[in-house]
Design an enzyme around this catalytic site. Sequence first.
Site, PDB file in Angstrom:
ATOM      1  CB  ALA A 111     -27.043  18.871  13.029  1.00 37.10           C
ATOM      2  N   PRO A 112     -24.544  20.281  14.342  1.00 31.82           N
ATOM      3  CG  PRO A 112     -22.753  21.585  14.244  1.00 31.82           C
ATOM      4  CD  PRO A 112     -23.714  21.566  14.922  1.00 31.82           C
ATOM      5  N   GLY A 113     -23.000  18.030  15.405  1.00 33.55           N
ATOM      6  CA  GLY A 113     -22.255  16.869  15.991  1.00 33.55           C
ATOM      7  C   GLY A 113     -21.352  17.165  16.827  1.00 33.55           C
ATOM      8  N   GLY A 114     -21.082  18.266  17.422  1.00 34.80           N
ATOM      9  CA  GLY A 114     -20.175  18.483  18.514  1.00 34.80           C
ATOM     10  C   GLY A 114     -20.258  17.598  19.635  1.00 34.80           C
ATOM     11  CE  LYS A 115     -23.361  20.923  23.523  1.00 38.57           C
ATOM     12  NZ  LYS A 115     -23.341  21.766  22.522  1.00 38.57           N
ATOM     13  CD  GLU A 133     -30.779  18.947  13.036  1.00 39.41           C
ATOM     14  OE1 GLU A 133     -30.187  19.170  14.093  1.00 39.41           O
ATOM     15  OE2 GLU A 133     -31.361  19.575  12.694  1.00 39.41           O
ATOM     16  NE  ARG A 138     -28.815  22.331  12.196  1.00 44.11           N
ATOM     17  CZ  ARG A 138     -27.662  22.974  12.387  1.00 44.11           C
ATOM     18  NH1 ARG A 138     -27.138  24.120  11.580  1.00 44.11           N
ATOM     19  NH2 ARG A 138     -27.291  23.216  13.717  1.00 44.11           N
ATOM     20  CG  ASP A 178     -26.754  21.284  22.585  1.00 42.90           C
ATOM     21  OD1 ASP A 178     -27.061  21.977  23.729  1.00 42.90           O
ATOM     22  OD2 ASP A 178     -26.207  21.386  21.704  1.00 42.90           O
ATOM     23  CB  CYS A 231     -25.596  28.042  23.431  1.00 40.94           C
ATOM     24  SG  CYS A 231     -26.512  28.503  22.103  1.00 40.94           S
TER      25      CYS A 231
END
Length: 476
Positions: A111-115, A133, A138, A178, A231
């Site tokens: 989540a939120p699903g970018g990748k 997730e 989320r 991630d 990140c």
Amino acid sequence: MNLPEDFIHHMRELLGEEAGSFFQSYQEPKTYGLRINPLKDYNNSFAEDLPFTLSPVGWAREGFYAVAEEHPGRHPLHEAGAYYIQEPSAMAVVSLLDPKPGEIICDLCAAPGGKSTQIAGRLAGKGLLAANEIFSSRAKVLSQNIERFGIGNCIVCNEPPHRMAEHFPSFFQKILVDAPCSGEGMFRKDNTAIQEWSRNQVSVCAERQKSILEDADRMLSTGGVMVYSTCTFSPEEDENIIEWFLETHPDYLLEDWRTILPNHCGLEGGRKEFCTGSFASAEQIQKTLRLWPHKLKGEGHFAARLRKTGKLTDNLQIHTKKGRRKKTEDLDDYFEFIQNFLCTGQTDSSYTITDLLTPNANYQYFKEELYRIPEHMKSLRGIKLVRAGLHLGTRQKNRFKPAHALAKALSPKDVVQCHECDFETALRYLKGETIPCSADYRSWTLVSYQNISLGWGKAQNGILKNHYPKGLRIMN
Ligand SMILES: C[S@@+](CC[C@H](N)C(=O)[O-])C[C@H]1O[C@@H](n2cnc3c(N)ncnc32)[C@H](O)[C@@H]1O
């Protein structure tokens, strides 16, 4: 910006003379980008056609720098699923994973699903994505983004990683971790990341990351690929995690990012001087990937690509199942809907429609909700699901009501009736208003904007009753 004192001190220690330019980057505006959805870019022309100022991101073929003041996140094309707003350095992670159509992939912290949306774009409708997730609120947002992107071959799970590992032992060909991290690369865009940061938090995150990686290892087939990313800049969560993983998992090899990503545009390897472990892992660590905010246009990221040695398990053989229909009439209403409203005879049909017509696919009811379980999926019994694949619709007293997700997965050429909106009408539709349509139209009609589906309307006497889900409607 008030950076934590301990963070400043630690980064000065780590970066030495380079610290000046690193901290200087905090004076620059945050970077902003969007990633186009290849599943909707039918003519491969979004890069030129989208009404925004875009310039390409060097490390992701779908990625573009955009101008935040043009508000692409508030445009009907965003609701249509034409693109995903994403920080540009985050786009490097899926490029490093390098998904290929047909692969069986898990995004474990999704989540939120970018990748996840980027992975699904690269799968091009073929293969399987399990996006998971741990937090249910989320997971719902993740599921909405999967739906908005028109993705049909994805299940969305809501489990802790160890439960996923129990359910999917040695199942996936690729896994993305991630990981939840101390978020130092978020400082420029998110003040709460600054407030929540502490040296202790870094250590807590590092322990959690190790535990998640152990679970990911259990889920990965031999011969499979795992990408680990954060990140954050702290070596404890980046290089040191990879050192620990390689030392405790000798069946893995670290693959060099340079064999997959371009070696210009500011990407760098991980740093030997950050290593704490053996000389061997320190020598290898440059194969991991660093994106620094003072070396390129991006907020910063770390990623590493690990391969589990051995031969890839042939999941495609093991888990391709025939449908499990108990009674054929269970699907009669659905197939009647397909016959009446979709263009079933076309030879250049989209991947979605071809899949929808497969009589032997794995269709499954959850109460009255019909789903098409993606190909290659093993049993879903016992796993907490938010989305079991493509939601096709609801069985209602001898009638079939098509799902919003189905509309999002279709293109205008897939349907018998499509009402293409202009900008103003698209906004009205997204607000939930009825809109005028051709007097010839009857019943289920796809509503589109710039040839991308927005959702369903139901036509009667030249009026389209709005079926855009209430929870998604825009306010102004
Ligand atoms: C860096 S974010 C993922 C971002 C996402 N991959 C994307 O690109 O949109 C990490 C995710 O891990 C989740 N998370 C937090 N604690 C976790 C845990 N113990 N195990 C697994 N996931 C966790 C967070 O809720 C968060 O959604």
